[in-house]
Design an enzyme around this catalytic site. Sequence first.
Site, PDB file in Angstrom:
ATOM      1  N   ARG A  12     -11.387  16.077  -4.604  1.00 17.91           N
ATOM      2  CA  ARG A  12     -12.447  16.975  -4.148  1.00 17.91           C
ATOM      3  C   ARG A  12     -13.384  16.232  -3.214  1.00 17.91           C
ATOM      4  NH1 ARG A  12     -15.909  13.993  -4.773  1.00 17.91           N
ATOM      5  NH2 ARG A  12     -17.219  13.485  -6.552  1.00 17.91           N
ATOM      6  N   HIS A  19     -25.545  14.735  -7.672  1.00 19.55           N
ATOM      7  CA  HIS A  19     -26.395  14.395  -8.825  1.00 19.55           C
ATOM      8  C   HIS A  19     -27.188  15.618  -9.303  1.00 19.55           C
ATOM      9  CE1 HIS A  19     -25.392  10.137  -8.843  1.00 19.55           C
ATOM     10  NE2 HIS A  19     -25.300  10.280  -7.526  1.00 19.55           N
ATOM     11  N   ASP A  21     -25.170  18.169 -10.951  1.00 16.27           N
ATOM     12  CA  ASP A  21     -24.363  18.816 -12.007  1.00 16.27           C
ATOM     13  C   ASP A  21     -24.903  18.509 -13.405  1.00 16.27           C
ATOM     14  OD1 ASP A  21     -23.385  16.155 -11.891  1.00 16.27           O
ATOM     15  OD2 ASP A  21     -21.277  16.726 -12.152  1.00 16.27           O
ATOM     16  N   GLY A 105     -11.187   5.269  -6.055  1.00 10.44           N
ATOM     17  CA  GLY A 105     -12.548   4.731  -6.117  1.00 10.44           C
ATOM     18  C   GLY A 105     -13.391   5.051  -4.896  1.00 10.44           C
ATOM     19  N   GLY A 107     -14.725   7.971  -4.176  1.00 14.25           N
ATOM     20  CA  GLY A 107     -15.632   9.095  -4.378  1.00 14.25           C
ATOM     21  C   GLY A 107     -14.984  10.432  -4.083  1.00 14.25           C
ATOM     22  N   SER A 109     -12.775  11.644  -6.207  1.00 14.79           N
ATOM     23  CA  SER A 109     -12.445  12.143  -7.525  1.00 14.79           C
ATOM     24  C   SER A 109     -10.986  12.024  -7.920  1.00 14.79           C
ATOM     25  CB  SER A 109     -12.885  13.599  -7.603  1.00 14.79           C
ATOM     26  OG  SER A 109     -13.210  13.854  -8.905  1.00 14.79           O
ATOM     27  N   ASP A 150     -16.616  17.449 -10.747  1.00 13.61           N
ATOM     28  CA  ASP A 150     -15.301  17.087 -10.207  1.00 13.61           C
ATOM     29  C   ASP A 150     -14.175  17.901 -10.846  1.00 13.61           C
ATOM     30  OD1 ASP A 150     -16.943  15.286  -8.981  1.00 13.61           O
ATOM     31  OD2 ASP A 150     -16.285  13.574 -10.141  1.00 13.61           O
ATOM     32  N   TYR A 199     -24.977   4.617 -12.025  1.00 14.23           N
ATOM     33  CA  TYR A 199     -24.814   6.062 -12.252  1.00 14.23           C
ATOM     34  C   TYR A 199     -25.469   6.453 -13.581  1.00 14.23           C
ATOM     35  CZ  TYR A 199     -22.524  10.610 -12.814  1.00 14.23           C
ATOM     36  OH  TYR A 199     -22.288  11.953 -12.997  1.00 14.23           O
TER      37      TYR A 199
HETATM   38  C1  GLA Z   1     -19.605  11.686  -9.753  1.00 14.73           C
HETATM   39  C2  GLA Z   1     -19.569  12.409 -11.085  1.00 14.73           C
HETATM   40  C3  GLA Z   1     -19.987  13.875 -10.926  1.00 14.73           C
HETATM   41  C4  GLA Z   1     -21.284  14.008 -10.154  1.00 14.73           C
HETATM   42  C5  GLA Z   1     -21.238  13.179  -8.879  1.00 14.73           C
HETATM   43  C6  GLA Z   1     -22.551  13.168  -8.155  1.00 14.73           C
HETATM   44  O1  GLA Z   1     -18.614  12.177  -8.905  1.00 14.73           O
HETATM   45  O2  GLA Z   1     -18.257  12.364 -11.608  1.00 14.73           O
HETATM   46  O3  GLA Z   1     -20.076  14.467 -12.212  1.00 14.73           O
HETATM   47  O4  GLA Z   1     -22.392  13.680 -10.959  1.00 14.73           O
HETATM   48  O5  GLA Z   1     -20.885  11.827  -9.150  1.00 14.73           O
HETATM   49  O6  GLA Z   1     -22.845  14.438  -7.684  1.00 14.73           O
END
Ligand code: GLA
Length: 344
Positions: A12, A19, A21, A105, A107, A109, A150, A199
């Site tokens: 995705r 940040h 969700d 890794g 970002g 997902s 995600d 995180y």
């Molecule tokens: C990561 C987490 C998600 C979300 C994003 C930031 O991808 O897995 O749950 O918090 O960071 O939006």
Amino acid sequence: MPAQRWATGPGRVNLIGDHTDYNLGLALPLAVDLGVTVAWEPGGDGFTVVSDAYPGEVARIPRRPETATLTRLEPVWARLVAAVVSLARPATGGVLRVSSTLPAGAGLSSSAAVGVALCALFGAGGTPEEVARLCQEAEHRTGVPVGLLDPLVCAGGRRGHALLVDFASLATEHVPVPEGAEVVVVDSGTRRDLRNAPYADRVAECAAAAARVGRPLGLAGEDDLAGLADPRLRRRARHVVTECRRVRGAAAALARGDLAVAGALLDESHASLATDFEVSTPELDALVADLRARPGTFGARLTGAGFGGCVVVLAEPGALDPAGLDRPAWRVRAADGALGPTGG
Ligand code: GLA
């Protein structure tokens, strides 16, 4: 012996709304046409797992892994597979082969993609929400406190559409990506493992701010911010409150094909993530500035958790040629989630 089956979980890209969700706010991600395929040759009691991303490594997972062992399992990349197995409770073990077109890794997902592919293979979950909850619980069992963003879009995305998600109600709405827009993802090449990244600190700071405000930050308004005396918590909260407003604006702008407004909101989102939420890096800031300055781009921002990884760009079709950039980049299309058919 039953035949081999396989399933693909899409990755995705989050167009806007980071940040938010775990704060019960809003986000606008899309499932993409890059993903993780898991092939399963059923048979035997435990699982043997191999992954293209880790050649030469073999993981062995019992068919009923104990939750307490998951954070110690080696190799580390197999922990999530074991956690999904522990929740999905497949009837037999077998050989699992993982292959990916997603950069790990970065970002995008890859872990939710693995999770939803395994759920599809094992017939676990049902609705996108059920699959997402199972995947989220699996991540939590491996010690990563992620939200539902995600797996929800990896399971419930729709071709040609972004998914507007309200995490307070889990109501979703498919928003068409206009013809005049292209989504390009550019890898900064820098990485931060979410287990080690701040995180979890951000999750804790937001919880502290929400406790003072008296409601989840995704449901708070600008008026609530004044009551936050701690400047750091106020900045974190301000990001979440303003980001939710930007998500709403971007979804409306996309729906009416106003790409200039949508792009400007992406730019503002990056600034907020960099200054108020402090999850950007000098590399990401420089990459965003470079991409945004190119002709035909509407906006650009870091996407996902931050601390490294990828930048998402909203651009005119053809304006940004991935091959012409000095780092890995992909033109991505909004894809269906992984609840579709399993091959076999
Ligand atoms: C990561 C987490 C998600 C979300 C994003 C930031 O991808 O897995 O749950 O918090 O960071 O939006």
